[in-house]
Design a protein around this motif. Sequence first.
Motif, PDB file in Angstrom:
ATOM      1  N   ASP A 160       0.861  -1.180   0.000  1.00  0.00           N
ATOM      2  CA  ASP A 160       0.000   0.000   0.000  1.00  0.00           C
ATOM      3  C   ASP A 160       0.900   1.233   0.000  1.00  0.00           C
ATOM      4  O   ASP A 160       1.701   1.428   0.916  1.00  0.00           O
ATOM      5  CB  ASP A 160      -0.880  -0.019   1.252  1.00  0.00           C
ATOM      6  CG  ASP A 160      -1.838   1.162   1.319  1.00  0.00           C
ATOM      7  OD1 ASP A 160      -1.725   2.091   0.487  1.00  0.00           O
ATOM      8  OD2 ASP A 160      -2.683   1.170   2.234  1.00  0.00           O
ATOM      9  N   PRO A 161       0.812   2.113  -1.013  1.00  0.00           N
ATOM     10  CA  PRO A 161       1.735   3.242  -1.104  1.00  0.00           C
ATOM     11  C   PRO A 161       1.413   4.417  -0.190  1.00  0.00           C
ATOM     12  O   PRO A 161       2.179   5.391  -0.151  1.00  0.00           O
ATOM     13  CB  PRO A 161       1.610   3.658  -2.572  1.00  0.00           C
ATOM     14  CG  PRO A 161       0.201   3.320  -2.926  1.00  0.00           C
ATOM     15  CD  PRO A 161      -0.106   2.058  -2.173  1.00  0.00           C
ATOM     16  N   ILE A 162       0.308   4.339   0.533  1.00  0.00           N
ATOM     17  CA  ILE A 162      -0.097   5.462   1.381  1.00  0.00           C
ATOM     18  C   ILE A 162       0.407   5.250   2.801  1.00  0.00           C
ATOM     19  O   ILE A 162       0.160   4.208   3.419  1.00  0.00           O
ATOM     20  CB  ILE A 162      -1.631   5.635   1.392  1.00  0.00           C
ATOM     21  CG1 ILE A 162      -2.157   5.733  -0.039  1.00  0.00           C
ATOM     22  CG2 ILE A 162      -2.000   6.874   2.196  1.00  0.00           C
ATOM     23  CD1 ILE A 162      -1.573   6.864  -0.865  1.00  0.00           C
ATOM     24  N   ILE A 163       1.110   6.236   3.321  1.00  0.00           N
ATOM     25  CA  ILE A 163       1.617   6.200   4.699  1.00  0.00           C
ATOM     26  C   ILE A 163       0.642   6.971   5.587  1.00  0.00           C
ATOM     27  O   ILE A 163       0.428   8.180   5.393  1.00  0.00           O
ATOM     28  CB  ILE A 163       3.032   6.799   4.777  1.00  0.00           C
ATOM     29  CG1 ILE A 163       4.037   5.822   4.152  1.00  0.00           C
ATOM     30  CG2 ILE A 163       3.414   7.136   6.220  1.00  0.00           C
ATOM     31  CD1 ILE A 163       5.459   6.320   4.105  1.00  0.00           C
ATOM     32  N   LEU A 212       6.471  14.324   9.987  1.00  0.00           N
ATOM     33  CA  LEU A 212       7.050  15.663   9.860  1.00  0.00           C
ATOM     34  C   LEU A 212       8.104  15.598   8.770  1.00  0.00           C
ATOM     35  O   LEU A 212       9.015  14.776   8.827  1.00  0.00           O
ATOM     36  CB  LEU A 212       7.683  16.112  11.179  1.00  0.00           C
ATOM     37  CG  LEU A 212       8.485  17.419  11.131  1.00  0.00           C
ATOM     38  CD1 LEU A 212       7.584  18.601  10.796  1.00  0.00           C
ATOM     39  CD2 LEU A 212       9.213  17.651  12.455  1.00  0.00           C
ATOM     40  N   MET A 213       7.988  16.455   7.771  1.00  0.00           N
ATOM     41  CA  MET A 213       8.963  16.539   6.685  1.00  0.00           C
ATOM     42  C   MET A 213       9.680  17.884   6.785  1.00  0.00           C
ATOM     43  O   MET A 213       9.040  18.932   6.713  1.00  0.00           O
ATOM     44  CB  MET A 213       8.255  16.406   5.330  1.00  0.00           C
ATOM     45  CG  MET A 213       9.195  16.515   4.132  1.00  0.00           C
ATOM     46  SD  MET A 213      10.341  15.134   4.027  1.00  0.00           S
ATOM     47  CE  MET A 213      11.852  15.991   3.596  1.00  0.00           C
ATOM     48  N   ARG A 271       3.504  16.487  -4.335  1.00  0.00           N
ATOM     49  CA  ARG A 271       2.344  15.634  -4.051  1.00  0.00           C
ATOM     50  C   ARG A 271       2.514  14.868  -2.744  1.00  0.00           C
ATOM     51  O   ARG A 271       1.881  13.833  -2.539  1.00  0.00           O
ATOM     52  CB  ARG A 271       2.130  14.662  -5.212  1.00  0.00           C
ATOM     53  CG  ARG A 271       1.903  15.330  -6.563  1.00  0.00           C
ATOM     54  CD  ARG A 271       1.795  14.313  -7.677  1.00  0.00           C
ATOM     55  NE  ARG A 271       0.674  13.404  -7.462  1.00  0.00           N
ATOM     56  CZ  ARG A 271       0.561  12.214  -8.046  1.00  0.00           C
ATOM     57  NH1 ARG A 271       1.521  11.768  -8.843  1.00  0.00           N
ATOM     58  NH2 ARG A 271      -0.483  11.456  -7.806  1.00  0.00           N
ATOM     59  N   LEU A 272       3.351  15.374  -1.862  1.00  0.00           N
ATOM     60  CA  LEU A 272       3.655  14.655  -0.635  1.00  0.00           C
ATOM     61  C   LEU A 272       2.401  14.285   0.137  1.00  0.00           C
ATOM     62  O   LEU A 272       2.248  13.148   0.605  1.00  0.00           O
ATOM     63  CB  LEU A 272       4.598  15.492   0.233  1.00  0.00           C
ATOM     64  CG  LEU A 272       5.024  14.876   1.570  1.00  0.00           C
ATOM     65  CD1 LEU A 272       5.805  13.585   1.343  1.00  0.00           C
ATOM     66  CD2 LEU A 272       5.856  15.873   2.367  1.00  0.00           C
ATOM     67  N   ALA A 273       1.472  15.222   0.293  1.00  0.00           N
ATOM     68  CA  ALA A 273       0.286  14.981   1.108  1.00  0.00           C
ATOM     69  C   ALA A 273      -0.643  13.929   0.508  1.00  0.00           C
ATOM     70  O   ALA A 273      -1.467  13.356   1.215  1.00  0.00           O
ATOM     71  CB  ALA A 273      -0.476  16.290   1.328  1.00  0.00           C
ATOM     72  N   GLU A 274      -0.511  13.653  -0.791  1.00  0.00           N
ATOM     73  CA  GLU A 274      -1.321  12.604  -1.396  1.00  0.00           C
ATOM     74  C   GLU A 274      -0.888  11.224  -0.897  1.00  0.00           C
ATOM     75  O   GLU A 274      -1.714  10.319  -0.757  1.00  0.00           O
ATOM     76  CB  GLU A 274      -1.208  12.658  -2.920  1.00  0.00           C
ATOM     77  CG  GLU A 274      -1.792  13.911  -3.536  1.00  0.00           C
ATOM     78  CD  GLU A 274      -1.668  13.913  -5.042  1.00  0.00           C
ATOM     79  OE1 GLU A 274      -1.733  12.800  -5.650  1.00  0.00           O
ATOM     80  OE2 GLU A 274      -1.497  15.000  -5.635  1.00  0.00           O
ATOM     81  N   ASN A 283      -1.074  12.616   6.613  1.00  0.00           N
ATOM     82  CA  ASN A 283      -0.955  13.212   7.942  1.00  0.00           C
ATOM     83  C   ASN A 283       0.409  13.860   8.144  1.00  0.00           C
ATOM     84  O   ASN A 283       1.004  13.770   9.216  1.00  0.00           O
ATOM     85  CB  ASN A 283      -1.197  12.139   9.007  1.00  0.00           C
ATOM     86  CG  ASN A 283      -2.594  11.551   8.919  1.00  0.00           C
ATOM     87  OD1 ASN A 283      -3.579  12.286   8.895  1.00  0.00           O
ATOM     88  ND2 ASN A 283      -2.688  10.241   8.834  1.00  0.00           N
ATOM     89  N   VAL A 284       0.879  14.548   7.107  1.00  0.00           N
ATOM     90  CA  VAL A 284       2.214  15.148   7.157  1.00  0.00           C
ATOM     91  C   VAL A 284       2.133  16.634   7.486  1.00  0.00           C
ATOM     92  O   VAL A 284       1.207  17.330   7.062  1.00  0.00           O
ATOM     93  CB  VAL A 284       2.971  14.940   5.824  1.00  0.00           C
ATOM     94  CG1 VAL A 284       2.337  15.731   4.684  1.00  0.00           C
ATOM     95  CG2 VAL A 284       4.443  15.271   5.973  1.00  0.00           C
ATOM     96  N   GLU A 285       3.096  17.084   8.257  1.00  0.00           N
ATOM     97  CA  GLU A 285       3.330  18.498   8.481  1.00  0.00           C
ATOM     98  C   GLU A 285       4.659  18.837   7.817  1.00  0.00           C
ATOM     99  O   GLU A 285       5.642  18.114   7.995  1.00  0.00           O
ATOM    100  CB  GLU A 285       3.391  18.809   9.983  1.00  0.00           C
ATOM    101  CG  GLU A 285       3.625  20.279  10.301  1.00  0.00           C
ATOM    102  CD  GLU A 285       3.606  20.541  11.796  1.00  0.00           C
ATOM    103  OE1 GLU A 285       4.408  21.378  12.262  1.00  0.00           O
ATOM    104  OE2 GLU A 285       2.788  19.912  12.499  1.00  0.00           O
ATOM    105  N   VAL A 286       4.689  19.903   7.047  1.00  0.00           N
ATOM    106  CA  VAL A 286       5.880  20.277   6.292  1.00  0.00           C
ATOM    107  C   VAL A 286       6.495  21.536   6.887  1.00  0.00           C
ATOM    108  O   VAL A 286       5.794  22.495   7.204  1.00  0.00           O
ATOM    109  CB  VAL A 286       5.543  20.511   4.806  1.00  0.00           C
ATOM    110  CG1 VAL A 286       6.773  20.985   4.039  1.00  0.00           C
ATOM    111  CG2 VAL A 286       4.986  19.228   4.186  1.00  0.00           C
ATOM    112  N   ALA A 287       7.817  21.494   7.046  1.00  0.00           N
ATOM    113  CA  ALA A 287       8.551  22.649   7.574  1.00  0.00           C
ATOM    114  C   ALA A 287       9.850  22.788   6.790  1.00  0.00           C
ATOM    115  O   ALA A 287      10.250  21.879   6.046  1.00  0.00           O
ATOM    116  CB  ALA A 287       8.845  22.453   9.061  1.00  0.00           C
ATOM    117  N   SER A 288      10.505  23.921   6.935  1.00  0.00           N
ATOM    118  CA  SER A 288      11.779  24.108   6.246  1.00  0.00           C
ATOM    119  C   SER A 288      12.680  25.009   7.071  1.00  0.00           C
ATOM    120  O   SER A 288      12.218  25.787   7.917  1.00  0.00           O
ATOM    121  CB  SER A 288      11.574  24.705   4.850  1.00  0.00           C
ATOM    122  OG  SER A 288      10.999  25.997   4.933  1.00  0.00           O
TER     123      SER A 288
END
Length: 325
Positions: A251-254, A259-260, A273-276, A280-285
């Motif tokens: 299954d390709p969905i995590i 946190l990325m 397309r990370l959120a696809e 349940n990801v939060e993105v920061a930089s």
Amino acid sequence: MVDPTDFPEPTLIPVNGVELEVFEAGRHNAGNPIVLCHGWPELAFSWRHQVPALAAAGYHVIAPNQRGYGNSSRPTEVADYDIEHLSGDLVALLDHYGYEDATFVGHDWGAFVVWGLTLLHPDRVNKVINLSLPYQERGEKPWIEVMEDVLGGDFYFVHFNRQPGVADAVFDDNTFQFLRNIYRKDLPPAEPQPGMALINLARAGTPPGEPIMSDSELGVFVSAFESSGFTGGVNWYRNLDRNWRLLADVDPIIQRPALMIYGERDVIARSERLAEFVPNVEVASLDCGHWIQQEKPEETTQMILGWLERQGSANPVSTRSSQDA
């Protein structure tokens, strides 16, 4: 900067048919395991800034030199470095400590392994924190083939696969120069280079940019790779298309909270397309290049701890046995 003598002493732990050199901090019987997975060409020592802070926050910190690195086992077969073996090492490490699951943190290739581990063994992962490398969509064509079509045969991923042993030998012959030259920040704009850029970097007499670590810290990496060589780590690259095939039926969905963390000046592209794939990801930089946790150590640590606090701590009694450290 961190005095290398302040880093925990390692233990050699038998797992999954190999031995891993593992560095620990915090109390095992306190629960809350967090496993830190380094990239290439790195070591567990690349997490030296985060280890004490995570331990002080109540986590049992487990930082292995993964197979091929440091004093961990270095199998001779290329296929022994595929995602099944690398993720299997981490599952066996949890079994060794008696943990049902853990939070996994990865940087660079370590992030690839953590994403793959979460796909193959989702029940053993409670949270994901990855730096630099986002989730890689599998696509319809093996990854190396795509890179060769788009970026050509001199791109280092392709070169490692199509000309085995060539780059490894150059890195081995120029260990100090290569590591001194690659661990840099504030780099000038990249210019097109003939051949494989990493080979040119290993041979370059003048390093680019500014160093990200002290001479004594760099010495830890140089000493380790002078002993181990680079082939074990480069073999991770040589399994990329094998990994593509091994992940065909999962299954390709995590679904795990994730946190990325990106470096705003990292050469690795962000995923649009990370959120696809990781809903349940939060993105920061952070304003840095590729070596995120070493370039911005305090900011990285606080970002990780802040996110973990917002998620709530892992279950401190999530263990498979009552063994204590």
